[in-house]
Motif scaffolding. Structure first.
Motif, PDB file in Angstrom:
ATOM      1  N   TRP A  47       8.622  -4.493   2.434  1.00 45.63           N
ATOM      2  CA  TRP A  47       9.421  -3.379   1.885  1.00 45.63           C
ATOM      3  C   TRP A  47      10.807  -3.523   2.086  1.00 45.63           C
ATOM      4  O   TRP A  47      11.559  -3.913   2.649  1.00 45.63           O
ATOM      5  N   THR A  48      11.294  -2.809   0.812  1.00 47.87           N
ATOM      6  CA  THR A  48      12.880  -2.967   0.522  1.00 47.87           C
ATOM      7  C   THR A  48      13.344  -1.650   0.146  1.00 47.87           C
ATOM      8  O   THR A  48      12.734  -0.680  -0.445  1.00 47.87           O
ATOM      9  N   ALA A  49      14.580  -1.399   0.712  1.00 45.83           N
ATOM     10  CA  ALA A  49      15.148  -0.036   0.266  1.00 45.83           C
ATOM     11  C   ALA A  49      16.469  -0.557  -0.517  1.00 45.83           C
ATOM     12  O   ALA A  49      17.094  -1.483  -0.181  1.00 45.83           O
ATOM     13  N   TRP A  50      16.624   0.464  -1.616  1.00 46.66           N
ATOM     14  CA  TRP A  50      17.706   0.333  -2.628  1.00 46.66           C
ATOM     15  C   TRP A  50      18.508   1.371  -2.774  1.00 46.66           C
ATOM     16  O   TRP A  50      17.769   2.423  -2.760  1.00 46.66           O
ATOM     17  N   GLU A  51      19.880   0.961  -3.102  1.00 42.52           N
ATOM     18  CA  GLU A  51      20.585   2.209  -3.676  1.00 42.52           C
ATOM     19  C   GLU A  51      20.989   1.403  -5.052  1.00 42.52           C
ATOM     20  O   GLU A  51      21.617   0.616  -5.147  1.00 42.52           O
ATOM     21  N   ASP A  52      20.230   2.133  -6.174  1.00 38.21           N
ATOM     22  CA  ASP A  52      20.495   1.580  -7.400  1.00 38.21           C
ATOM     23  C   ASP A  52      20.114   0.035  -7.372  1.00 38.21           C
ATOM     24  O   ASP A  52      18.814  -0.225  -6.987  1.00 38.21           O
ATOM     25  N   ASP A  53      20.677  -0.898  -7.729  1.00 38.52           N
ATOM     26  CA  ASP A  53      20.144  -2.294  -7.605  1.00 38.52           C
ATOM     27  C   ASP A  53      20.710  -2.976  -6.526  1.00 38.52           C
ATOM     28  O   ASP A  53      20.778  -4.125  -6.455  1.00 38.52           O
ATOM     29  N   LYS A  54      21.100  -2.226  -5.333  1.00 43.05           N
ATOM     30  CA  LYS A  54      21.927  -2.854  -4.246  1.00 43.05           C
ATOM     31  C   LYS A  54      20.648  -2.802  -3.234  1.00 43.05           C
ATOM     32  O   LYS A  54      20.158  -1.950  -2.863  1.00 43.05           O
ATOM     33  N   LEU A  55      20.457  -4.117  -2.916  1.00 43.30           N
ATOM     34  CA  LEU A  55      19.393  -4.182  -1.680  1.00 43.30           C
ATOM     35  C   LEU A  55      20.217  -3.836  -0.326  1.00 43.30           C
ATOM     36  O   LEU A  55      21.194  -4.325   0.306  1.00 43.30           O
ATOM     37  N   ILE A  56      19.839  -2.694   0.511  1.00 46.53           N
ATOM     38  CA  ILE A  56      20.242  -2.141   1.624  1.00 46.53           C
ATOM     39  C   ILE A  56      19.557  -2.305   2.875  1.00 46.53           C
ATOM     40  O   ILE A  56      20.041  -2.219   4.015  1.00 46.53           O
ATOM     41  N   ALA A  57      18.082  -2.713   2.635  1.00 46.56           N
ATOM     42  CA  ALA A  57      17.315  -2.558   3.763  1.00 46.56           C
ATOM     43  C   ALA A  57      15.983  -3.494   3.394  1.00 46.56           C
ATOM     44  O   ALA A  57      15.621  -3.709   2.383  1.00 46.56           O
ATOM     45  N   LEU A  58      15.394  -3.962   4.516  1.00 46.63           N
ATOM     46  CA  LEU A  58      14.071  -4.903   4.327  1.00 46.63           C
ATOM     47  C   LEU A  58      13.435  -4.850   5.526  1.00 46.63           C
ATOM     48  O   LEU A  58      13.926  -4.760   6.730  1.00 46.63           O
ATOM     49  N   ALA A  59      11.770  -4.674   5.269  1.00 40.59           N
ATOM     50  CA  ALA A  59      11.318  -4.892   6.550  1.00 40.59           C
ATOM     51  C   ALA A  59       9.975  -5.769   5.944  1.00 40.59           C
ATOM     52  O   ALA A  59       9.615  -5.649   4.918  1.00 40.59           O
ATOM     53  N   ARG A  60       9.504  -6.651   6.875  1.00 37.68           N
ATOM     54  CA  ARG A  60       8.530  -7.425   6.555  1.00 37.68           C
ATOM     55  C   ARG A  60       7.528  -7.407   7.762  1.00 37.68           C
ATOM     56  O   ARG A  60       7.692  -7.651   8.878  1.00 37.68           O
ATOM     57  N   VAL A  61       6.137  -7.847   7.076  1.00 38.85           N
ATOM     58  CA  VAL A  61       5.161  -8.016   8.325  1.00 38.85           C
ATOM     59  C   VAL A  61       4.547  -9.060   8.055  1.00 38.85           C
ATOM     60  O   VAL A  61       4.113  -9.680   6.653  1.00 38.85           O
ATOM     61  N   VAL A  62       3.660  -9.725   9.082  1.00 41.73           N
ATOM     62  CA  VAL A  62       2.950 -10.972   9.037  1.00 41.73           C
ATOM     63  C   VAL A  62       1.743 -10.807   9.881  1.00 41.73           C
ATOM     64  O   VAL A  62       1.749  -9.780  10.505  1.00 41.73           O
ATOM     65  N   GLY A  63       0.697 -11.375   9.491  1.00 46.05           N
ATOM     66  CA  GLY A  63      -0.723 -11.409  10.287  1.00 46.05           C
ATOM     67  C   GLY A  63      -1.860 -11.248   9.265  1.00 46.05           C
ATOM     68  O   GLY A  63      -1.824 -11.591   8.154  1.00 46.05           O
ATOM     69  N   ASP A  64      -3.038 -10.610   9.838  1.00 43.36           N
ATOM     70  CA  ASP A  64      -4.191 -10.554   9.263  1.00 43.36           C
ATOM     71  C   ASP A  64      -4.599  -9.496   8.553  1.00 43.36           C
ATOM     72  O   ASP A  64      -5.436  -9.122   7.578  1.00 43.36           O
ATOM     73  N   SER A  65      -3.689  -8.262   8.664  1.00 47.39           N
ATOM     74  CA  SER A  65      -3.785  -6.934   8.152  1.00 47.39           C
ATOM     75  C   SER A  65      -5.101  -6.222   8.768  1.00 47.39           C
ATOM     76  O   SER A  65      -5.351  -4.963   8.239  1.00 47.39           O
ATOM     77  N   HIS A  66      -6.060  -6.967   9.734  1.00 43.11           N
ATOM     78  CA  HIS A  66      -7.339  -6.125  10.014  1.00 43.11           C
ATOM     79  C   HIS A  66      -7.099  -6.095  11.707  1.00 43.11           C
ATOM     80  O   HIS A  66      -7.468  -4.997  11.887  1.00 43.11           O
ATOM     81  N   THR A  67      -6.783  -7.192  12.424  1.00 40.20           N
ATOM     82  CA  THR A  67      -7.028  -7.011  13.929  1.00 40.20           C
ATOM     83  C   THR A  67      -5.443  -7.046  14.174  1.00 40.20           C
ATOM     84  O   THR A  67      -5.109  -6.648  15.567  1.00 40.20           O
TER      85      THR A  67
END
Length: 145
Positions: free
Chosen positions: A57-77
């Motif tokens: 997931w990214t957060a943007w103000e216009d075309d400026k990247l201001i934040a990022l969150a990322r997840v790793v895993g299997d998405s089930h357990t």
């Protein structure tokens, strides 16, 4: 692949986007701003890590990247919340909390959600206020290498 799956309008004029992978120069600016040098020391590895995340997931103000969150895993357990970063000048506006809540909602049926962070009191309070529980409350232990 850069494609727009979903967009969420949240705080002021900031847009949160799902599954948009920023360009390496944008990633480097963000990770450098928060002094995560373990990532910025190897830009190619950073780019590969973000590209191979389960979800970003990214957060943007216009075309400026201001934040990022990322997840790793299997998405089930299990999922591991790998990174939540917000440009220093945008911190304490609820952007990181919004990203974290999006993750927790998206993976609410996953049995194990893990996040490892520093043990500064303000950091621990932040994650507890956002619904996470310190592993010590489970009489557990975490090992790392």
């Amino acid at each position: 692949m850069n494609y727009l799956k979903k967009e969420r309008l949240t705080i002021k004029n900031i847009t949160i986007k799902e599954d948009i992978i920023p360009k390496i120069d944008q990633l480097m600016k963000l990770y450098s701003d928060v002094s995560w040098t373990a990532y910025t020391d190897d830009p190619e590895l950073l780019e590969q890590a973000v590209h191979h995340s389960l979800k970003v997931w990214t957060a943007w103000e216009d075309d400026k990247l201001i934040a990022l969150a990322r997840v790793v895993g299997d998405s089930h357990t299990i999922i591991y919340i790998q990174d939540i970063l917000v440009l220093e000048s945008y911190q304490r506006q609820g952007i990181g909390s919004e990203l974290l809540q999006i993750i927790l909602k998206e993976y609410e049926s996953v049995r194990q959600i893990v996040l490892m962070t520093g043990n500064e009191e303000k950091t621990m309070n932040y994650y507890e206020e956002n619904g996470l529980v310190n592993i010590a409350e489970y009489d557990g232990v975490v090992f790392t290498k």
